[in-house]
Scaffold this motif. Structure first.
Motif, mmCIF file in Angstrom:
data_model
loop_
_atom_site.group_PDB
_atom_site.id
_atom_site.type_symbol
_atom_site.label_atom_id
_atom_site.label_comp_id
_atom_site.label_asym_id
_atom_site.label_seq_id
_atom_site.Cartn_x
_atom_site.Cartn_y
_atom_site.Cartn_z
ATOM 1 N N LEU A 673 36.919 38.933 50.145
ATOM 2 C CA LEU A 673 38.311 38.954 50.581
ATOM 3 C C LEU A 673 38.773 40.342 50.995
ATOM 4 C CD1 LEU A 673 39.827 36.682 47.773
ATOM 5 C CD2 LEU A 673 39.226 36.022 50.114
ATOM 6 N N SER A 674 38.238 41.366 50.367
ATOM 7 C CA SER A 674 38.664 42.726 50.692
ATOM 8 C C SER A 674 38.116 43.120 52.050
ATOM 9 C CB SER A 674 38.172 43.690 49.616
ATOM 10 O OG SER A 674 36.761 43.617 49.493
ATOM 11 N N SER A 675 38.597 44.242 52.574
ATOM 12 C CA SER A 675 38.137 44.700 53.883
ATOM 13 C C SER A 675 38.039 46.200 53.892
ATOM 14 C CB SER A 675 39.101 44.250 54.975
ATOM 15 O OG SER A 675 38.710 44.761 56.223
ATOM 16 N N ALA A 676 36.859 46.711 54.252
ATOM 17 C CA ALA A 676 36.650 48.154 54.316
ATOM 18 C C ALA A 676 37.200 48.832 53.065
ATOM 19 C CB ALA A 676 37.317 48.727 55.566
ATOM 20 N N ILE A 677 36.985 48.219 51.936
ATOM 21 C CA ILE A 677 37.532 48.619 50.637
ATOM 22 C C ILE A 677 39.001 48.984 50.776
ATOM 23 C CG2 ILE A 677 37.262 50.008 48.594
ATOM 24 C CD1 ILE A 677 34.455 50.377 49.065
ATOM 25 N N GLY A 678 39.842 47.991 50.616
ATOM 26 C CA GLY A 678 41.265 48.199 50.827
ATOM 27 C C GLY A 678 41.983 48.970 49.741
ATOM 28 N N ASP A 679 41.455 49.132 48.582
ATOM 29 C CA ASP A 679 41.902 49.911 47.427
ATOM 30 C C ASP A 679 43.152 49.365 46.730
ATOM 31 O OD1 ASP A 679 44.391 51.931 47.950
ATOM 32 O OD2 ASP A 679 43.208 52.019 49.772
ATOM 33 N N TRP A 680 43.902 48.468 47.348
ATOM 34 C CA TRP A 680 45.127 47.903 46.757
ATOM 35 C C TRP A 680 44.987 46.385 46.798
ATOM 36 C CZ3 TRP A 680 50.357 47.761 49.799
ATOM 37 C CH2 TRP A 680 51.391 47.308 48.965
ATOM 38 N N TYR A 681 44.904 45.739 45.642
ATOM 39 C CA TYR A 681 44.584 44.310 45.635
ATOM 40 C C TYR A 681 45.141 43.629 44.394
ATOM 41 C CZ TYR A 681 40.930 45.257 42.145
ATOM 42 O OH TYR A 681 40.254 45.617 41.001
ATOM 43 N N GLU A 682 45.138 42.304 44.423
ATOM 44 C CA GLU A 682 45.650 41.487 43.325
ATOM 45 C C GLU A 682 44.598 41.323 42.230
ATOM 46 O OE1 GLU A 682 48.287 39.961 42.227
ATOM 47 O OE2 GLU A 682 49.649 40.616 43.832
ATOM 48 N N THR A 683 44.996 41.577 41.003
ATOM 49 C CA THR A 683 44.058 41.425 39.884
ATOM 50 C C THR A 683 43.871 39.967 39.492
ATOM 51 O OG1 THR A 683 45.859 41.713 38.286
ATOM 52 C CG2 THR A 683 44.619 43.686 38.938
ATOM 53 N N THR A 684 44.770 39.093 39.913
ATOM 54 C CA THR A 684 44.663 37.691 39.516
ATOM 55 C C THR A 684 43.635 36.931 40.329
ATOM 56 O OG1 THR A 684 46.486 37.138 40.996
ATOM 57 C CG2 THR A 684 47.034 37.587 38.685
ATOM 58 N N ASN A 685 43.487 37.307 41.622
ATOM 59 C CA ASN A 685 42.585 36.543 42.483
ATOM 60 C C ASN A 685 41.770 37.389 43.453
ATOM 61 O OD1 ASN A 685 44.525 37.314 44.346
ATOM 62 N ND2 ASN A 685 45.513 35.303 44.396
ATOM 63 N N GLY A 686 41.927 38.703 43.435
ATOM 64 C CA GLY A 686 41.155 39.581 44.307
ATOM 65 C C GLY A 686 41.681 39.696 45.719
ATOM 66 N N ASN A 687 42.797 39.054 46.033
ATOM 67 C CA ASN A 687 43.338 39.124 47.390
ATOM 68 C C ASN A 687 43.814 40.532 47.727
ATOM 69 O OD1 ASN A 687 42.965 36.457 48.193
ATOM 70 N ND2 ASN A 687 44.879 35.773 47.267
ATOM 71 N N PRO A 688 43.617 40.958 48.966
ATOM 72 C CA PRO A 688 44.058 42.295 49.375
ATOM 73 C C PRO A 688 45.575 42.353 49.511
ATOM 74 C CG PRO A 688 43.228 41.099 51.253
ATOM 75 C CD PRO A 688 42.950 40.239 50.058
ATOM 76 N N GLU A 689 46.122 43.548 49.329
ATOM 77 C CA GLU A 689 47.556 43.750 49.452
ATOM 78 C C GLU A 689 47.958 44.439 50.745
ATOM 79 O OE1 GLU A 689 50.266 42.932 47.961
ATOM 80 O OE2 GLU A 689 49.493 41.899 46.203
ATOM 81 N N GLY A 690 47.046 45.061 51.471
ATOM 82 C CA GLY A 690 47.466 45.638 52.740
ATOM 83 C C GLY A 690 46.745 46.886 53.180
ATOM 84 N N PHE A 691 46.336 47.762 52.287
ATOM 85 C CA PHE A 691 45.644 48.975 52.688
ATOM 86 C C PHE A 691 44.209 48.657 53.081
ATOM 87 C CE2 PHE A 691 48.431 51.593 49.583
ATOM 88 C CZ PHE A 691 49.450 51.626 50.509
ATOM 89 N N ARG A 692 43.626 49.545 53.906
ATOM 90 C CA ARG A 692 42.219 49.376 54.249
ATOM 91 C C ARG A 692 41.666 50.697 54.777
ATOM 92 N NH1 ARG A 692 42.173 45.426 59.366
ATOM 93 N NH2 ARG A 692 40.043 45.324 58.678
ATOM 94 N N ALA A 693 40.380 50.891 54.567
ATOM 95 C CA ALA A 693 39.625 52.024 55.123
ATOM 96 C C ALA A 693 40.205 53.377 54.754
ATOM 97 C CB ALA A 693 39.531 51.891 56.644
#
Length: 706
Positions: A673-693
C-alpha cells in the motif's frame, strides 16, 4: 512541512496503480516493496516502479515520484520472437509477448529484476550509486541500467535488446515543446530538453530547465533512432535493429510522443552472459540560487562541473566508470548490510530501501570565484522537502534525515547546515530563533528576510543545536561551533526562555496541528540547552558553561548543564501522567501520550540529561498501545511516522520493544500500500496518509549511529 492537497490527491490517484494489477508471483528479496527505486539520484532524477502488491517490471510504466509517467520501454528479441521487459508499450501492427518476471531484489544502491524470455534470462539492474565520500561523483545526477542476457537451456540463441526513454523526462507538462539531438562517435548520446526553459522553475515538481540524457557505448551491433514512440519501437520489433536516424521535427512532448532509443545486437548468446550498459540522467546549470549578504543572489552549480566542462563530458565519464562504480556499490552494500544486520535482518531491509530515497533529495553545489573558476572550497548541500512543501533545506526535514549523514559521511551534513548558518549569520533573518528553511520553493534558497517563514521556534532552534553538536562529536571538527558561536548562543537563550513550557505552536509534525505545552517539544528544547553546554565545553569556554549570562533582566547566573538538569526535574513534574505509566502528549492531559522520539537526541549526544526511569517507563508503555502496523504518533490520531518510530526504537530499554517498532515498519513497507516509502501512514491498516519519497527516511538509519 505542511501536507499539501496536491500530494495527497496524486498519491491516491496514481501512486498505487500497481496495487490493483496482481500479486507477487516471483521471488522477492529481501521483500516486495510497494515501490521500487529505479533511477533515483536527485530531486529531478527520480524514477520508480510503483508496483503495489505485485506489478512486474513490464507491468506498469516507471513514474516520477509524483506518480506522473516517465516513458521508459524495453524489448528483447530471442530467435526472432519479441518480448517486453520494461514498461507497458503499445505498438500497433506488431506482435510481442511479455517476459515473465522470475525474481526481484534490492540493496541500498541497486534494484535487480530477472525476467525469462523464451530460453533467455534477462537480468535488468538499476544502479544509482551512493558515493558519499566523493563530492564530484555523488553530485552527478546520473544512473545506470545494465542488461545481461544468458541462455538457460544449454544452447545458443540470437538476442537483440532495445530500450528508450521519452521526452516526458524533461517536464511535468506534456503540452510543452521539446528539442533533442544525438551525438555519435565512441558513445551514442541522446539529449532532450524543453524548447523554452525557465531557470529555477518547476512544473508539477519537475524542473523546467536542463536536459535529460540517455547514453550507451557504440560497440559492434549498437544502433540508435529518435522519433515517434510507435514508429521507433515498431522498427526494432520488425527488424531487430534501428536505422541510426534522427527525427528533427521538434514538437510537444505529447505530440506523437518522441522517444530516444538504442538497440543492441548481442549475436549468439549461450551460457556466458553478455551485457550492455546504459547511462541516463537529468542535469542543469545553474542548479540552485542562494541568498548572500545584502540580499544578493548567487548562482550555484553541481559540484561535478569543477571537473568537467559540460554535463555530457561528465556523463561519458560516468558511463565509462560503470565496472568500477559497480564494485564500489557492491562494497557499500556489503558494509551497510553487515552493520545493519547486527541489529536484525528486518532492520537491514528497511534501511536498504531508504538510502537511495534519502540521498535522492539532495544536491551538492559549489560557487564560482570572481574570475569565473569554480571554488571547490565552498561546497554547500541543498535538500528538497519532497512532496510536502517543496521547501529548500527545511531544518525539521534535515533533522529526521540526519542519521544517514552521520552514518555515511558527516561532512555532507556540515555542508547542509552551512548554508543555514551563513544566511542567518549575515543578519538578514530577523527572528531570534532558527529559520525554518532557506527558501519556500526548491531550488531557490533565497531566505526569509521578512521573518515570515513557517514558525517552529523551539523545534528548529533545538534541531540546529543538536545536529551541530552531533557533527562535532562525530568528526572532531570544531569549525561550525567556533564560527557560529553567537548564533548557537542566541538560539540557546531563546530555548531557555521558551522551551520548558512551550507556547502554542507547531512542531515538525505540523500536519497534526499546533499544541501548547508539548511534552516532546520541551524535550527537544532541553536537549538543545544541554547541547550548548557541551559545545561551550568543547570550545574551552568554562565561564559560559558554568556561569551563563542571560540577556533577559533579573536572571540569576547558572551553568548551562545545571539549567538543563533543572529543567528536566521540572519537566518530569509536568510531563508524567497521573498514574505514572507514561509521558503525556501535553502537560496536564493524563489521557494523552505520544512517541517521545526527541529523547533519542539525549542518547545520541550522550548528555544523559533524562533519567533511565523515563526510558524504561516509555518502553513498557508502547508495548501496550501498539496497533497492527505500529505505534501511533500520538493520541490525536491513529497514524504514525516511520522515521520517528525507528528513532523511538533507539530509546527502548529492551530488545522486544525495539524490535516491535522495527517489525512494524517492515510490515508496513511490504504491505503493498505504501509508495516510495511514504513515512506517514495508518497504524491500524497500513494505508498511506499522503507523503512520499521524502528524505526523512534517512532517519531509518538512527539505530546505526547510536
Amino acid at each position: 512541512m505542511t501536507a499539501k492537497i496536491f500530494s495527497v490527491l496524486v498519491l491516491l490517484a496514481t501512486a498505487f496503480l500497481g496495487s490493483t494489477l496482481g500479486a507477487v508471483t516471483w521471488t522477492a528479496t529481501p521483500f516486495n516493496p510497494a515501490s521500487v527505486p529505479l533511477a533515483v539520484r536527485s530531486p529531478y532524477l527520480s524514477a520508480w516502479l510503483a508496483q503495489g502488491s505485485g506489478t512486474a517490471l513490464n507491468g506498469a510504466w516507471p513514474t516520477f515520484w509524483t506518480g506522473s509517467i516517465l516513458g521508459w520501454a524495453g524489448f528483447i528479441k530471442v530467435d526472432g520472437v519479441s518480448f517486453s521487459f520494461l514498461g507497458v508499450p503499445s505498438v500497433p501492427g506488431t506482435t510481442f509477448n511479455k517476459a515473465t518476471q522470475k525474481s526481484a531484489s534490492f540493496t541500498s544502491t541497486q534494484s535487480k529484476f530477472v525476467l525469462s524470455a523464451g530460453a533467455i534470462d534477462l537480468t535488468v539492474t538499476f544502479l544509482s550509486p551512493v558515493e558519499p565520500h566523493d563530492l564530484s561523483k555523488q553530485s552527478m545526477p546520473f544512473s545506470y541500467m545494465s542488461l545481461s542476457a544468458v541462455s538457460t537451456d544449454g544452447r545458443t540463441h540470437t538476442v537483440q535488446l532495445y530500450s528508450d526513454i521519452s521526452a516526458e523526462w524533461v517536464s511535468g507538462d506534456n503540452s510543452l515543446g521539446a528539442t533533442w539531438s544525438t551525438a555519435t562517435g565512441n558513445t551514442f548520446v541522446h539529449q532532450v530538453q524543453l524548447a523554452n526553459q525557465v531557470v529555477y522553475s518547476e512544473r508539477n515538481d519537475h524542473i523546467q530547465q536542463g536536459s535529460a540524457y540517455y547514453a550507451t557505448s557504440n560497440v559492434a551491433g549498437t544502433t540508435f533512432q529518435t522519433g515517434a514512440d510507435v514508429t521507433v519501437r515498431a522498427q526494432f520489433l520488425n527488424n531487430g535493429r534501428l536505422p541510426n536516424t534522427q527525427d528533427t521535427n521538434f514538437r510537444a512532448i505529447q505530440d506523437n510522443w518522441p522517444v530516444f532509443a538504442f538497440a543492441h545486437d548481442l549475436g549468439s548468446v549461450g551460457s556466458t552472459a553478455q551485457s550492455r550498459v546504459i547511462a541516463l540522467g537529468h542535469a542543469r546549470d545553474p542548479a540552485v540560487q542562494y541568498i548572500i549578504a545584502n540580499n544578493g543572489r548567487q548562482d550555484r552549480s553541481l559540484f561535478f562541473f569543477s571537473q568537467f566542462a559540460t554535463a555530457r563530458d561528465a556523463l561519458l565519464s560516468f558511463l565509462g566508470d560503470f565496472n568500477d562504480a559497480l564494485t564500489r556499490a557492491n562494497a557499500f552494500d556489503a558494509q551497510f548490510n553487515s552493520d545493519a544486520s547486527k541489529i536484525s535482518s528486518d532492520y537491514a531491509s528497511i534501511v536498504a530501501l531508504s538510502i537511495r530515497q534519502a540521498f535522492g533529495a539532495t544536491e551538492i553545489t559549489i560557487s564560482k570565484r570572481a574570475d569565473g573558476s569554480f571554488n571547490t572550497d565552498d561546497a554547500l548541500v541543498f535538500m528538497k522537502e519532497i512532496s510536502s512543501d517543496g521547501n529548500t533545506n527545511t531544518v525539521d526535514v534535515i533533522f529526521p534525515a540526519w542519521p544517514i549523514l552521520l552514518y555515511t559521511n558527516p561532512v555532507l551534513g556540515k555542508f547542509l547546515l552551512a548554508g543555514l548558518f551563513e544566511y542567518q549569520a549575515s543578519g538578514q533573518y530577523p527572528n531570534r530563533w532558527s529559520v525554518h528553511d532557506l527558501g519556500a520553493h526548491y531550488p531557490m534558497a533565497i531566505g526569509h528576510n521578512d521573518g515570515r517563514d513557517e514558525a517552529m521556534p523551539v523545534e528548529e532552534s533545538g534541531n540546529m543545536l543538536i545536529m551541530t553538536l552531533s557533527y562535532t562529536q562525530k568528526t572532531g571538527d570544531t569549525s561550525l561551533i567556533s564560527t557560529y558561536t553567537s548564533l548557537l548562543d542566541q538560539w540557546t537563550q531563546f530555548l531557555i526562555s521558551d522551551s520548558l513550557i512551550p507556547a502554542n505552536q507547531i512542531s515538525t509534525d505540523d500536519f497534526a496541528g499546533p499544541l501548547a505545552n508539548q511534552t516532546n517539544l520541551a524535550i527537544k528544547g532541553i536537549v538543545g540547552i544541554g547541547a550548548m553546554a557541551e559545545i561551550s565545553r568543547l570550545l574551552g569556554d568554562t565561564t559560559k558553561a558554568s556561569n551563563y549570562s542571560f540577556k533577559e533582566p533579573n536572571r540569576l547566573k547558572f551553568g548551562l548543564k545545571a539549567i538543563a538538569t533543572s529543567f528536566v526535574q521540572q519537566w518530569q513534574n509536568l510531563a508524567i501522567s497521573s498514574d505514572r505509566r507514561h509521558l503525556t502528549l501535553a502537560y496536564g492531559d493524563s489521557a494523552s501520550w505520544g512517541l517521545s522520539y526527541n529523547l533519542f537526541a539525549d542518547k545520541l549526544l550522550k548528555l544523559n540529561l533524562f533519567p533511565t526511569s523515563i526510558f524504561q517507563m516509555q518502553t513498557a508503555w508502547y508495548k501496550t498501545v501498539a496497533q497492527p502496523f505500529g505505534v501511533p504518533l500520538d493520541t490525536r490520531h491513529t497514524y504514525t511516522k516511520s522515521d520517528w518510530e525507528i528513532w523511538t526504537a533507539g530509546i527502548m530499554t529492551d530488545q522486544a520493544a525495539r524490535d516491535l517498532f522495527i517489525s512494524s515498519v517492515r510490515k508496513w513497507a511490504s504491505d503493498g500500500l505504501s509508495s516510495a516509502i511514504g513515512d506517514w501512514y495508518e497504524t491500524t491498516n497500513g494505508n498511506p496518509e499522503g507523503f512520499r519519497a521524502r528524505p526523512v527516511v534517512g532517519g531509518h538509519l538512527a539505530l546505526l549511529v547510536l
